[in-house]
Design an enzyme around this catalytic site. Structure first.
Site, mmCIF file in Angstrom:
data_model
loop_
_atom_site.group_PDB
_atom_site.id
_atom_site.type_symbol
_atom_site.label_atom_id
_atom_site.label_comp_id
_atom_site.label_asym_id
_atom_site.label_seq_id
_atom_site.Cartn_x
_atom_site.Cartn_y
_atom_site.Cartn_z
ATOM 1 C CE LYS A 170 -3.645 2.287 2.666
ATOM 2 N NZ LYS A 170 -4.515 2.199 3.867
ATOM 3 C CG HIS A 181 -7.786 -3.712 8.731
ATOM 4 N ND1 HIS A 181 -6.922 -3.754 7.656
ATOM 5 C CD2 HIS A 181 -7.322 -2.735 9.549
ATOM 6 C CE1 HIS A 181 -5.997 -2.831 7.808
ATOM 7 N NE2 HIS A 181 -6.203 -2.210 8.946
ATOM 8 N NE ARG A 233 -2.288 -3.307 8.598
ATOM 9 C CZ ARG A 233 -1.023 -3.227 8.224
ATOM 10 N NH1 ARG A 233 -0.345 -4.339 7.966
ATOM 11 N NH2 ARG A 233 -0.415 -2.062 8.106
#
Length: 339
Positions: free
Chosen positions: A227, A281, A284
Protein backbone atom coordinates in the site's frame (compact mmCIF):
# COMPACT_ATOMS: atom_id res chain seq x y z
CA UNK A 1 3.01 48.99 -2.97
CA UNK A 2 0.95 48.05 0.05
CA UNK A 3 -0.05 45.11 2.18
CA UNK A 4 -3.36 45.05 4.02
CA UNK A 5 -4.89 42.51 6.35
CA UNK A 6 -8.44 41.62 5.31
CA UNK A 7 -11.40 40.75 7.51
CA UNK A 8 -11.02 37.03 6.75
CA UNK A 9 -7.48 37.07 8.20
CA UNK A 10 -5.67 36.86 4.86
CA UNK A 11 -3.23 39.45 3.50
CA UNK A 12 -3.82 41.43 0.32
CA UNK A 13 -0.83 42.73 -1.63
CA UNK A 14 -1.48 45.71 -3.92
CA UNK A 15 1.04 47.25 -6.32
CA UNK A 16 1.73 49.01 -9.62
CA UNK A 17 5.11 47.51 -10.61
CA UNK A 18 5.52 49.85 -13.59
CA UNK A 19 4.81 52.94 -11.50
CA UNK A 20 1.96 55.42 -11.41
CA UNK A 21 -0.31 54.99 -14.39
CA UNK A 22 0.79 51.39 -14.89
CA UNK A 23 -1.28 48.24 -14.46
CA UNK A 24 -2.43 47.72 -10.88
CA UNK A 25 -2.36 44.14 -9.58
CA UNK A 26 -3.58 42.54 -6.37
CA UNK A 27 -3.04 39.14 -4.80
CA UNK A 28 -4.26 37.64 -1.53
CA UNK A 29 -2.06 35.42 0.65
CA UNK A 30 -2.38 33.38 3.83
CA UNK A 31 0.54 35.19 5.53
CA UNK A 32 2.07 38.64 5.48
CA UNK A 33 5.46 37.14 4.64
CA UNK A 34 4.10 35.52 1.46
CA UNK A 35 2.53 38.83 0.44
CA UNK A 36 5.79 40.71 1.02
CA UNK A 37 7.82 38.20 -1.01
CA UNK A 38 5.36 38.47 -3.89
CA UNK A 39 5.58 42.30 -3.87
CA UNK A 40 9.38 42.13 -3.86
CA UNK A 41 9.35 39.71 -6.81
CA UNK A 42 7.00 41.98 -8.80
CA UNK A 43 9.20 45.03 -8.23
CA UNK A 44 12.38 43.12 -9.13
CA UNK A 45 10.81 41.89 -12.38
CA UNK A 46 9.70 45.43 -13.25
CA UNK A 47 13.20 46.81 -12.55
CA UNK A 48 14.64 44.23 -14.96
CA UNK A 49 12.06 45.15 -17.58
CA UNK A 50 10.65 41.62 -17.44
CA UNK A 51 7.33 42.30 -15.78
CA UNK A 52 4.04 41.78 -17.57
CA UNK A 53 0.51 41.90 -16.16
CA UNK A 54 -0.53 38.46 -14.91
CA UNK A 55 -3.21 36.70 -16.90
CA UNK A 56 -6.41 35.75 -15.13
CA UNK A 57 -6.35 32.09 -14.12
CA UNK A 58 -9.81 30.72 -14.98
CA UNK A 59 -9.13 27.04 -14.25
CA UNK A 60 -11.78 25.30 -12.18
CA UNK A 61 -11.10 22.84 -9.37
CA UNK A 62 -11.84 19.90 -11.70
CA UNK A 63 -9.41 21.26 -14.30
CA UNK A 64 -6.70 21.50 -11.66
CA UNK A 65 -7.47 17.94 -10.61
CA UNK A 66 -7.04 16.65 -14.15
CA UNK A 67 -3.84 18.63 -14.65
CA UNK A 68 -2.52 17.18 -11.39
CA UNK A 69 -3.50 13.70 -12.58
CA UNK A 70 -1.68 14.03 -15.90
CA UNK A 71 1.47 15.38 -14.25
CA UNK A 72 1.58 13.28 -11.08
CA UNK A 73 -1.60 11.51 -9.99
CA UNK A 74 -1.32 8.72 -12.57
CA UNK A 75 1.85 7.51 -10.78
CA UNK A 76 -0.02 6.69 -7.55
CA UNK A 77 -0.87 3.10 -6.70
CA UNK A 78 -4.61 3.76 -6.51
CA UNK A 79 -4.61 6.49 -9.17
CA UNK A 80 -8.03 5.61 -10.62
CA UNK A 81 -9.76 5.63 -7.24
CA UNK A 82 -8.02 8.86 -6.22
CA UNK A 83 -9.08 10.61 -9.44
CA UNK A 84 -12.67 9.48 -8.97
CA UNK A 85 -12.63 10.75 -5.38
CA UNK A 86 -11.33 14.15 -6.44
CA UNK A 87 -13.75 14.47 -9.36
CA UNK A 88 -16.64 13.86 -6.96
CA UNK A 89 -15.27 16.42 -4.53
CA UNK A 90 -15.00 19.02 -7.30
CA UNK A 91 -18.57 18.28 -8.35
CA UNK A 92 -19.92 18.53 -4.81
CA UNK A 93 -18.10 21.84 -4.39
CA UNK A 94 -19.89 23.16 -7.48
CA UNK A 95 -16.59 23.16 -9.41
CA UNK A 96 -15.71 26.82 -8.71
CA UNK A 97 -12.82 28.67 -10.29
CA UNK A 98 -9.82 27.66 -8.23
CA UNK A 99 -8.60 31.27 -7.94
CA UNK A 100 -11.84 32.15 -6.13
CA UNK A 101 -11.86 29.11 -3.85
CA UNK A 102 -11.08 29.97 -0.21
CA UNK A 103 -10.66 28.28 3.15
CA UNK A 104 -14.06 29.64 4.14
CA UNK A 105 -15.62 27.96 1.09
CA UNK A 106 -14.16 24.64 2.21
CA UNK A 107 -15.38 25.02 5.79
CA UNK A 108 -18.90 25.86 4.62
CA UNK A 109 -18.80 22.97 2.14
CA UNK A 110 -17.88 20.36 4.73
CA UNK A 111 -20.64 21.67 7.01
CA UNK A 112 -23.15 21.11 4.20
CA UNK A 113 -21.71 17.66 3.52
CA UNK A 114 -22.08 16.61 7.14
CA UNK A 115 -25.70 17.76 7.17
CA UNK A 116 -26.81 16.41 3.78
CA UNK A 117 -26.96 12.81 2.49
CA UNK A 118 -25.36 11.99 -0.85
CA UNK A 119 -27.07 10.60 -3.96
CA UNK A 120 -27.26 7.14 -2.36
CA UNK A 121 -28.90 8.58 0.74
CA UNK A 122 -25.83 7.98 2.94
CA UNK A 123 -24.58 10.58 5.37
CA UNK A 124 -20.83 11.17 4.95
CA UNK A 125 -18.78 10.95 8.14
CA UNK A 126 -16.02 13.27 9.32
CA UNK A 127 -13.38 10.71 8.35
CA UNK A 128 -14.63 10.69 4.73
CA UNK A 129 -14.52 14.48 4.53
CA UNK A 130 -11.02 14.48 6.02
CA UNK A 131 -9.97 12.16 3.19
CA UNK A 132 -11.34 14.69 0.69
CA UNK A 133 -9.41 17.41 2.53
CA UNK A 134 -6.17 15.43 2.37
CA UNK A 135 -6.51 14.63 -1.33
CA UNK A 136 -7.46 18.15 -2.46
CA UNK A 137 -4.75 19.69 -0.29
CA UNK A 138 -2.23 17.35 -1.96
CA UNK A 139 -3.38 18.52 -5.41
CA UNK A 140 -2.64 22.16 -4.58
CA UNK A 141 0.68 21.34 -2.90
CA UNK A 142 1.91 19.22 -5.81
CA UNK A 143 0.93 21.83 -8.42
CA UNK A 144 2.64 24.53 -6.35
CA UNK A 145 5.82 22.45 -6.12
CA UNK A 146 6.02 22.05 -9.92
CA UNK A 147 5.09 25.70 -10.59
CA UNK A 148 1.73 24.88 -12.13
CA UNK A 149 -0.17 26.81 -9.43
CA UNK A 150 1.38 30.13 -8.45
CA UNK A 151 -1.23 31.15 -5.90
CA UNK A 152 -1.51 30.10 -2.24
CA UNK A 153 -3.00 26.75 -1.27
CA UNK A 154 -6.49 27.70 -0.01
CA UNK A 155 -6.50 24.72 2.38
CA UNK A 156 -3.19 25.60 4.01
CA UNK A 157 -3.64 25.91 7.76
CA UNK A 158 -7.24 24.67 7.74
CA UNK A 159 -7.58 22.04 10.49
CA UNK A 160 -9.32 18.79 9.72
CA UNK A 161 -12.47 17.72 11.50
CA UNK A 162 -11.95 15.98 14.82
CA UNK A 163 -12.59 12.26 14.57
CA UNK A 164 -13.22 10.15 17.64
CA UNK A 165 -10.71 7.32 17.75
CA UNK A 166 -12.60 4.03 17.37
CA UNK A 167 -12.12 1.40 20.06
CA UNK A 168 -9.29 -0.99 19.23
CA UNK A 169 -10.76 -4.44 18.67
CA UNK A 170 -8.78 -7.65 18.40
CA UNK A 171 -9.39 -11.35 18.86
CA UNK A 172 -8.62 -13.01 22.15
CA UNK A 173 -6.89 -16.39 22.36
CA UNK A 174 -10.25 -18.12 22.87
CA UNK A 175 -11.72 -16.32 19.85
CA UNK A 176 -8.68 -17.28 17.79
CA UNK A 177 -9.22 -20.92 18.74
CA UNK A 178 -12.87 -20.69 17.69
CA UNK A 179 -11.91 -19.08 14.38
CA UNK A 180 -9.23 -21.69 13.67
CA UNK A 181 -11.70 -24.51 14.34
CA UNK A 182 -14.16 -22.88 11.92
CA UNK A 183 -11.44 -22.48 9.28
CA UNK A 184 -10.58 -26.18 9.54
CA UNK A 185 -14.15 -26.90 8.41
CA UNK A 186 -13.83 -24.70 5.31
CA UNK A 187 -13.94 -26.40 1.92
CA UNK A 188 -11.70 -23.66 0.54
CA UNK A 189 -8.11 -25.02 0.65
CA UNK A 190 -6.51 -21.58 1.00
CA UNK A 191 -8.49 -19.56 3.50
CA UNK A 192 -6.94 -21.02 6.68
CA UNK A 193 -3.39 -20.54 5.41
CA UNK A 194 -4.05 -16.96 4.30
CA UNK A 195 -5.55 -16.21 7.71
CA UNK A 196 -2.54 -17.71 9.47
CA UNK A 197 -0.16 -15.61 7.34
CA UNK A 198 -2.02 -12.46 8.43
CA UNK A 199 -1.90 -13.51 12.09
CA UNK A 200 1.81 -14.34 11.86
CA UNK A 201 3.00 -11.26 9.99
CA UNK A 202 0.41 -8.49 10.34
CA UNK A 203 -0.07 -8.54 6.57
CA UNK A 204 -3.10 -7.01 4.94
CA UNK A 205 -5.48 -9.63 3.52
CA UNK A 206 -4.75 -8.54 -0.06
CA UNK A 207 -0.99 -8.87 0.55
CA UNK A 208 -1.35 -12.42 1.86
CA UNK A 209 -3.89 -13.51 -0.76
CA UNK A 210 -1.75 -12.35 -3.72
CA UNK A 211 1.48 -13.78 -2.34
CA UNK A 212 3.82 -15.40 -4.87
CA UNK A 213 5.98 -18.46 -4.19
CA UNK A 214 9.16 -16.54 -5.07
CA UNK A 215 8.53 -14.23 -2.10
CA UNK A 216 9.02 -16.98 0.48
CA UNK A 217 12.62 -17.90 1.21
CA UNK A 218 15.01 -18.45 4.13
CA UNK A 219 12.24 -18.38 6.72
CA UNK A 220 10.85 -15.02 5.60
CA UNK A 221 7.97 -13.65 3.58
CA UNK A 222 8.76 -10.65 1.39
CA UNK A 223 5.81 -8.38 0.71
CA UNK A 224 6.25 -6.23 -2.41
CA UNK A 225 4.19 -3.53 -4.11
CA UNK A 226 2.49 -2.75 -0.82
CA UNK A 227 0.00 0.00 0.00
CA UNK A 228 2.79 2.44 0.86
CA UNK A 229 5.01 1.32 -2.01
CA UNK A 230 7.68 -0.17 0.27
CA UNK A 231 8.92 -3.76 0.33
CA UNK A 232 9.26 -5.51 3.67
CA UNK A 233 10.40 -8.95 4.86
CA UNK A 234 8.84 -10.60 7.91
CA UNK A 235 10.23 -13.78 9.54
CA UNK A 236 7.90 -16.77 9.84
CA UNK A 237 8.22 -20.19 11.49
CA UNK A 238 9.41 -23.23 9.57
CA UNK A 239 6.05 -24.88 10.15
CA UNK A 240 4.18 -21.99 8.57
CA UNK A 241 6.61 -21.89 5.65
CA UNK A 242 6.03 -25.59 5.00
CA UNK A 243 2.26 -25.13 5.27
CA UNK A 244 2.28 -22.27 2.74
CA UNK A 245 4.41 -24.08 0.15
CA UNK A 246 3.03 -27.60 0.54
CA UNK A 247 1.02 -28.72 -2.49
CA UNK A 248 1.04 -25.28 -4.10
CA UNK A 249 2.72 -23.87 -7.25
CA UNK A 250 6.50 -23.45 -7.10
CA UNK A 251 6.24 -20.10 -8.87
CA UNK A 252 3.64 -17.39 -9.32
CA UNK A 253 0.58 -16.86 -7.15
CA UNK A 254 0.12 -19.38 -4.39
CA UNK A 255 -3.58 -18.82 -3.75
CA UNK A 256 -5.86 -18.68 -6.76
CA UNK A 257 -9.41 -17.37 -6.77
CA UNK A 258 -11.22 -15.28 -4.19
CA UNK A 259 -11.03 -16.46 -0.58
CA UNK A 260 -12.82 -13.59 1.13
CA UNK A 261 -16.25 -15.28 1.17
CA UNK A 262 -14.80 -18.38 2.79
CA UNK A 263 -13.36 -16.21 5.57
CA UNK A 264 -16.76 -14.57 6.10
CA UNK A 265 -18.37 -17.97 6.41
CA UNK A 266 -15.76 -19.09 8.95
CA UNK A 267 -16.43 -16.02 11.07
CA UNK A 268 -20.13 -16.85 11.03
CA UNK A 269 -19.46 -20.47 12.08
CA UNK A 270 -17.24 -19.21 14.90
CA UNK A 271 -20.05 -16.81 15.91
CA UNK A 272 -17.68 -13.84 15.93
CA UNK A 273 -19.27 -10.42 15.48
CA UNK A 274 -16.83 -7.74 14.41
CA UNK A 275 -17.06 -3.94 14.26
CA UNK A 276 -18.18 -2.48 10.94
CA UNK A 277 -15.33 -2.24 8.44
CA UNK A 278 -13.01 -4.63 10.29
CA UNK A 279 -13.77 -7.93 8.60
CA UNK A 280 -10.34 -9.08 7.44
CA UNK A 281 -8.54 -6.11 9.00
CA UNK A 282 -9.30 -7.64 12.41
CA UNK A 283 -6.44 -10.07 11.70
CA UNK A 284 -3.98 -7.19 11.33
CA UNK A 285 -5.25 -5.59 14.54
CA UNK A 286 -4.99 -8.93 16.29
CA UNK A 287 -1.39 -9.47 15.22
CA UNK A 288 -0.36 -5.98 16.38
CA UNK A 289 -2.23 -6.24 19.67
CA UNK A 290 -0.78 -9.61 20.64
CA UNK A 291 2.67 -8.45 19.51
CA UNK A 292 2.54 -5.59 22.02
CA UNK A 293 0.88 -7.70 24.76
CA UNK A 294 3.78 -10.12 24.41
CA UNK A 295 6.33 -7.34 24.96
CA UNK A 296 7.03 -6.29 21.37
CA UNK A 297 8.84 -3.09 20.39
CA UNK A 298 6.73 -0.22 19.04
CA UNK A 299 9.28 0.95 16.45
CA UNK A 300 9.71 -2.58 15.11
CA UNK A 301 5.93 -2.95 14.94
CA UNK A 302 5.79 0.23 12.85
CA UNK A 303 8.10 -1.39 10.29
CA UNK A 304 6.30 -4.72 10.38
CA UNK A 305 2.91 -3.12 9.74
CA UNK A 306 4.28 -0.78 7.05
CA UNK A 307 2.64 2.23 8.71
CA UNK A 308 3.47 5.57 7.11
CA UNK A 309 3.67 7.32 10.51
CA UNK A 310 4.52 6.25 14.06
CA UNK A 311 1.25 7.86 15.21
CA UNK A 312 -0.69 5.07 13.51
CA UNK A 313 1.29 2.45 15.40
CA UNK A 314 0.92 4.30 18.71
CA UNK A 315 -2.67 3.02 18.91
CA UNK A 316 -1.23 -0.26 20.17
CA UNK A 317 1.20 1.22 22.71
CA UNK A 318 -1.18 0.92 25.65
CA UNK A 319 -1.22 -2.87 25.27
CA UNK A 320 2.45 -3.17 26.20
CA UNK A 321 3.01 -4.66 29.68
CA UNK A 322 5.34 -1.75 30.48
CA UNK A 323 3.02 0.99 29.21
CA UNK A 324 2.67 3.63 31.95
CA UNK A 325 3.33 0.96 34.56
CA UNK A 326 4.90 3.53 36.91
CA UNK A 327 1.53 5.31 37.18
CA UNK A 328 0.70 3.11 40.19
CA UNK A 329 3.74 4.18 42.21
CA UNK A 330 3.68 7.82 41.11
CA UNK A 331 0.01 8.58 41.69
CA UNK A 332 -1.43 10.90 44.32
CA UNK A 333 -3.24 7.95 45.92
CA UNK A 334 0.09 6.13 46.32
CA UNK A 335 1.56 9.20 48.09
CA UNK A 336 -1.44 9.35 50.40
CA UNK A 337 -1.31 5.69 51.32
CA UNK A 338 2.47 5.82 51.94
CA UNK A 339 2.27 8.88 54.23
Amino acid sequence: MAIQKKANGRWQADCQPEGRGGKRVQRTFNTKGEAQRWLTAQKAAADRGEWSPPKRDNRTISQLVHEWYELHGHTLKDHTGRLNYLENTARWLGDPKAINFTAEDWILYRKRRLESPNEQGRQPCARTINHEHTYLNAVFNRLISIKKWTHPNPLKGVPKLRVAEPPLTFLSVEQLKALDAALLQARNPNVRTITRICLATGARWSEAETLEAERIHHGKIEFVDTKNGKNRSIPISRDLESEILSGRPISGRLFVGTNFRAFQEALARAKLKLPKGQLTHILRHTFASHYMINGGDLLKLNKILDHSTIEMTMRYAHLSPEHLEDAVERSALYSLERS
